[in-house]
Design a protein around this motif. Sequence first.
Motif: not given
Length: 951
Positions: A326-331, A333-349, A528-532
């Motif tokens: 739910i935090l991603t509604a505001a932020y 990248q709160a649970l990580g990013t999609c950049a190569e090699g960087l971690p993500r700690w969300g529960s789903v893709i 947001f669009t720049n990140a994704f």
Amino acid sequence: MTAGKLPGQEKASRVGSPRHRLLARTRLASWIAPVLLVVVMLGPSLLGLRLFAAGDLMQQRAPWVESSTVEEVTNQCVSDTVDGTIPTLLSFRDRIADGDVAPLWDNAASAGTMLAAAPPQGVSSPIVIAALPFPETTVTAWIKLFEIALILAGTIAWGRRLGLSTGAGVIGGFLYATGSFMVMWTNWPQTRTAAFFPLVFWAVERLVQDRTLRSALPFPLVVAGMVLGGFPAIAVHTVYLAAAYALLRLVVINHQRRRQAANGEGRADQGWWLAWGKAPALAVGGGVVAVALVAFQLVPWLNQLSGTDLEYRQNLWQGTFGAREILTAAYPQALGTCAEGLPRWGSVIPVEGVSFIGTGALVLCLAALVLPLPSDRAKGVRVFLLLAGALGFAVTFLGGTVNYLVHLLPLMDNSPLHRMRGVGSLMLAMLAAFGFEAVRRSRGERRWLPWLGVVAAPVLLVAAALGARSLAPGAGEWSLVRFSVLVGLACGLGVSAAWAWIMAGLRGSRSLAALLIPVLLALDGLMFTNAFWPRTDPELLYPQTSTDTFLRENLGHERMVGVSSAYWGGAGQVSDIRSLSGHIFVPPEWRDLLLQADANMFITPTYHTLSNLDSLTSPVLDRFAVSHAVLDTNILPPGPLLGDGEQDRSRGVTLQDAPGSRAVDAGTPLRAAVVELASPIGDVAESQDPAHIVVEVVDPDGTVLAEGERRVRDGAQGLFAVPVAGEHLETAGAYEVRVRAEGGQAVSVVAAGPGAPQTGEAWVGVVTAPADDDLDLVDAAEAQVYERATALPRFRWASDAAACASAEECASLMGEAPDQTVLLDPDDADGASFGSAPAEVVVELDADDHQRVRVDAEGDGMLVIADAYQPDWVARVDGEEVPIVRADHAMKGVPVPAGEHTVELSYEPAGWGVLPWVSLVTLVGLLGGWTYQAVLRPRRRSARSGGEHAL
């Protein structure tokens, strides 16, 4: 009643007054956000300077990876677009350019898939059709531009119907276009469908307000455009919400009109029909017309679904996400990013899990609930928008009873309900538009509730930011997302401050604050669009490789299969390479037979590729006409590794300084030379040439018999094989395999152990070919390409038959039955006629949706085509239609009598003899009716009025 003012509608500010000037400036400022979005984020891609697709991600797969210079992938969250959606789009575009007016079927990937014959690929969307004239490197960017334009048109028109200003409609459109669904699903058909959602609600509002035939005319057009977008599940979600919205608005407007009539300010609709019956009737009629507009695609699609296994989707309605998402509604990248090699700690893709609305948008949503309505015309709409948006989050994060009740609705039981946030994000974007309008019109607010909202908004945003900080696994992970969270927090706090500033009514401050809100919303959305959003080098769009050229020249009518991620899903179809791999739905029999070849072939229910080398020798692949297999060069070739165990891993040597060699017995079939890296290879700058390991196979006289070369990639470690096509070396004596390194960084390899039968310090092993695997390495320039000697032709003659009833039984017989024996269902085998005589088979035409074969048979038999048995394919022998038999469990068989015959197979979707004409006539009639209602009829009324006045 028309779209005129309803009771209580706010009167316009006096022209030239300070308030009027303020509203005019904020209307203009609202365009800052979408203009920046198009110019900054899309502009370079529209001009061909950047590629609006994840071309860099494709560079990680064979055969492109071997020569790739891509240092890092900017966005790893958009894989399905590159291996499935975009190849299909480009294939459709190329066929249109080549003169194929109606490319109905694509036969390149796996079992094949519908193109213009059905909605799921989305190629018939008006958005796609409008973008087809643009170059292939810019077409995806133009599709996104047209999506944004449709969204803005819809939110502005819908907002105007509800009494909102154009500026508020622009803000709503921008927030929806930069919301999670429209950004994360970019380049999928999903966004082509969702771009029509605002227009659907505008058309419904127009119909309910005016209740005339003219007002109903846009409704079927926008519904048809939505269906043609290609993702029916979210279209169903929208239809249900639009129906609920229409009912609510009908009740509210009727109540307002009754009150107006009671006050002597107008007259209510006369009778039950005008009040309650006409609008629903027009809506139902519009729905029927919409079905007629898309009937040419709906009927074939429903027919196709009858043979598609969707069992895996039966319980998807139960799925929910972890509360942390739910935090991603505001932020976002709160649970990580999609950049190569960087971690993500969300529960789903991230594509599914990110629910971004925006901090500023959330503040405006709160403002919409605590400030007065900008116009009485929108009575009940705010509550609906809030509840509809909340429903999207409820089915995503709560589940339980909510999901159970929703899934009981028709067509909702096999759909992931969390995708309801697609239309839910529109609801919240429009709620924020109401908030923007209410904020910019507020002045000197003295009630306690709005001020409570001003105080609550920053508190909630700070709490969410602290929650994001607490969920980060460590300080390192938090540092990766801290900046984006802080920028989002600043945007939300800025919008809250501007809201308070305006409500305080401080002299001279309201103009600046009202102008600041669109800028802050733009900053949040652009972050947001720049990140994704994927934006890469245009040269990375499926660059042609030597492997492409080799396969096009050697595959003929047969197909290849990728091992692991080689020719990623259906990416090979861009180069006209037919593949057993794919990223599409397949018939259950095709799937079952694939699983007999490789039990782990399906990575997802739709994505499938060969998972291991042992499956390369499966006789099931022979029946699939797989004549070639493609492996990445980093995969150890199939076969025994000679020399393994002779390494001295306690020390390493630099291969450039200490090349190695191994003597191999005469007649040994060679597939690769192998060294072992003593330590992983680090990052090599793009400007620096990487090291290459070179292999030469020489005879005792020093003559080079075969050679190979392979680049040392960043991160390479462990056994490192250089493929060499040496399976048929002709030598009178032993030969020598020499290995050396050239250029680039120093390559440290494991040394040879004491007593190893080789020369040089570096350990060298060799992979040899088993005598019975029937695989030949035929190309190794950018990938390992093996020819499978046992593959049967894709068009072959069967002079005999055997019976099998299941995939397991058929797969077992495929290893035993002669090539000329076709495997049939027991009932078909009993009724078939076979003369046990040969035939000559000549393929005259092998197009995606039309094939023609000349057969000269000495006896009765069957032409077997190793393509999937699919609905709507028709076979004709000498012009006479004959039934297609299910052959080899999942493929096509056409009975052919003795003699010389022409066999034709064509894809003829159900109803296509008449349904396209029905849709065309419906479209022409609809446009004609709209022209008459909008242009000719008003002119006639004007002429009559003018004549009477003159008299």
